[in-house]
Design an enzyme around this catalytic site. Structure first.
Site, short mmCIF file in Angstrom:
data_model
loop_
_atom_site.label_atom_id
_atom_site.label_comp_id
_atom_site.label_asym_id
_atom_site.label_seq_id
_atom_site.Cartn_x
_atom_site.Cartn_y
_atom_site.Cartn_z
CB THR A 70 -0.86 -0.05 1.28
OG1 THR A 70 -1.78 -1.12 1.15
CG2 THR A 70 -1.62 1.24 1.53
NE ARG A 93 -9.33 -7.35 3.30
CZ ARG A 93 -8.27 -6.54 3.31
NH1 ARG A 93 -7.97 -5.82 2.25
NH2 ARG A 93 -7.52 -6.44 4.38
N GLY A 135 -10.40 -3.44 3.05
CA GLY A 135 -9.50 -3.38 4.21
C GLY A 135 -9.57 -2.04 4.92
CG ASP A 136 -5.99 -0.76 6.82
OD1 ASP A 136 -5.85 -1.58 5.89
OD2 ASP A 136 -5.04 -0.05 7.21
CB THR A 154 1.03 0.02 4.99
OG1 THR A 154 1.13 -1.17 4.19
CG2 THR A 154 2.37 0.27 5.67
N GLY A 155 -0.56 -2.50 6.37
CA GLY A 155 -0.41 -3.75 7.11
C GLY A 155 -1.66 -4.59 6.97
N GLY A 170 -5.00 -5.27 7.19
CA GLY A 170 -6.11 -4.33 7.35
C GLY A 170 -7.13 -4.68 8.42
N1 ASP Z 1 -3.75 -2.44 4.63
C1 ASP Z 1 -4.03 -2.97 3.34
C2 ASP Z 1 -5.26 -3.82 3.41
O1 ASP Z 1 -5.44 -4.56 4.34
C3 ASP Z 1 -2.90 -3.80 2.81
C4 ASP Z 1 -1.57 -3.10 2.77
O2 ASP Z 1 -1.26 -2.30 3.64
O3 ASP Z 1 -0.79 -3.38 1.83
O4 ASP Z 1 -6.05 -3.78 2.49
#
Ligand code: ASP
Length: 346
Positions: free
Chosen positions: A214, A242, A244-245, A265-266, A268
């Site tokens: 991300t 789905r 994410g965050d 980022t991480g 989510g």
């Molecule tokens: N946070 C993002 C998600 O869960 C993924 C990412 O940070 O690469 O969609």
């Protein structure tokens, strides 16, 4: 007598804890910039966190990432230097990162289980606390521009799927066919996960070790306004729409001039459940913690303890930057008039 001793013990431990945390806060404040020392601008970016190890990186790949991070900073810094707003710097910086296939945003986004790309993005203005977000868009070339359009040209904060696309077309954003986002590398990652999934029961959303790509940007402009933006393709092999965050205000992005601007980022699902970006802001607002202390606590203690992997870039209105992550690495960088830092590993 026993009761009295117990009371005394409690009182002493309360005084001790209070003193310790106050000392910590004073120390953190001492190393942080104050309002009087606020630089004319500051910008920080990330290109994802995860199991990013020097041992697994070729010199050529490393150079590509460092070049892209530097170029992204150049774009945002150029706008801020000229007196542009934090929002403009964020949008232009993220647009560039959305065009670079190295990152999981825009072109180069990961694939869903149905072998297409569904993109999420959000933006928040710390001055007004206005925000905009899109989830699951498949034809918007730069999802960050759609997030900004939702913030500025609609009465809403979040639009998703075909409705968000209809809106993007209506306000005249750059659209493409879903094939535009295709990259062989991400397609092959999906095939590997699918093959692995066939040997297991249950859904696999990512291959271990995790790599999140991300992109995000936080910026402070000459008027002292901070803002945050995030854009992503989400997680490989995601299904059932789905989200994410990244497009969730308070989880993937958050900005408030009184506290901080955050882009996450991480994994989510954990960032949503622990409302990571807002939690950092709340610790600053309610506990008087410094940016560094609040961000470090949430990422390296609270999130880590819960099993959530990832990191954030964080910035306050005095130009202090923190970039904590609890993974092996995070593509990250920041720039101020007299300083530039570009890093990948721990
Ligand atoms: N946070 C993002 C998600 O869960 C993924 C990412 O940070 O690469 O969609």
């Amino acid at each position: 007598m026993k009761g009295l001793n117990l009371c005394l013990l409690c009182l002493m431990s309360f005084v001790f804890t209070t003193c310790t945390s106050e000392t910590d806060i004073k120390q953190a404040k001492a190393s942080a910039s104050t309002e009087a020392e606020r630089p004319p601008y500051t910008i920080a970016i990330h290109g994802g966190a995860g199991t990013i190890l020097k041992a697994n990186m070729t010199d050529e790949k490393e150079k590509q990432y460092l070049d892209a991070l530097n170029k992204a900073l150049d774009i945002g810094e150029g706008i801020l230097k000229e007196g542009g707003t934090s929002l403009d710097a964020i949008v232009e910086t993220i647009k560039y990162m959305e065009d670079v296939p190295l990152f999981n945003a825009g072109k180069g986004a990961v694939f869903t289980n149905a072998e297409r790309n569904e993109l999420d993005a959000s933006i928040m203005d710390g001055k007004t606390q206005n925000a905009g977000a899109v989830g699951g868009v498949t034809i918007v070339r730069h999802p960050i521009t759609a997030a900004r359009a939702v913030m500025e040209q609609s009465d809403h904060v979040m639009l998703t799927g075909t409705g968000a696309e209809e809106f993007a077309l209506k306000v005249g954003l750059d659209t493409v066919s879903n094939d535009y986002f295709y990259t062989e590398r991400r397609f092959q990652s999906l095939q590997r996960i699918k093959a692995e999934e066939n040997q297991q029961t249950g859904f696999l959303n990512e291959r271990e070790p995790h790599k999140y790509g991300t992109v995000g940007c936080v910026a402070l402009d000459k008027d002292g306004n901070i803002a945050a933006g995030t854009s992503t393709g989400g997680m490989t092999n995601k299904r059932f729409n789905r989200i994410g965050d990244s497009p969730i205000i308070g989880a993937g992005s958050y900005a408030n001039n009184a506290t901080c601007a955050i882009s996450s980022t991480g994994h989510g699902e954990y960032f949503i459940r622990y409302v990571v970006a807002h939690d950092i802001s709340a610790r600053m607002e309610y506990k008087g913690e410094s940016l560094a202390k609040a961000a470090d606590y949430v990422i390296n203690y609270k999130l880590k303890k819960a099993g959530g992997s990832g990191g954030v870039i964080a910035l306050d209105a005095n130009g202090n930057v923190a970039m904590p992550f609890n993974t092996e690495g995070m593509y990250r960088a920041y720039a101020k008039p007299t300083e530039r830092v570009v890093q990948i590993y721990k």
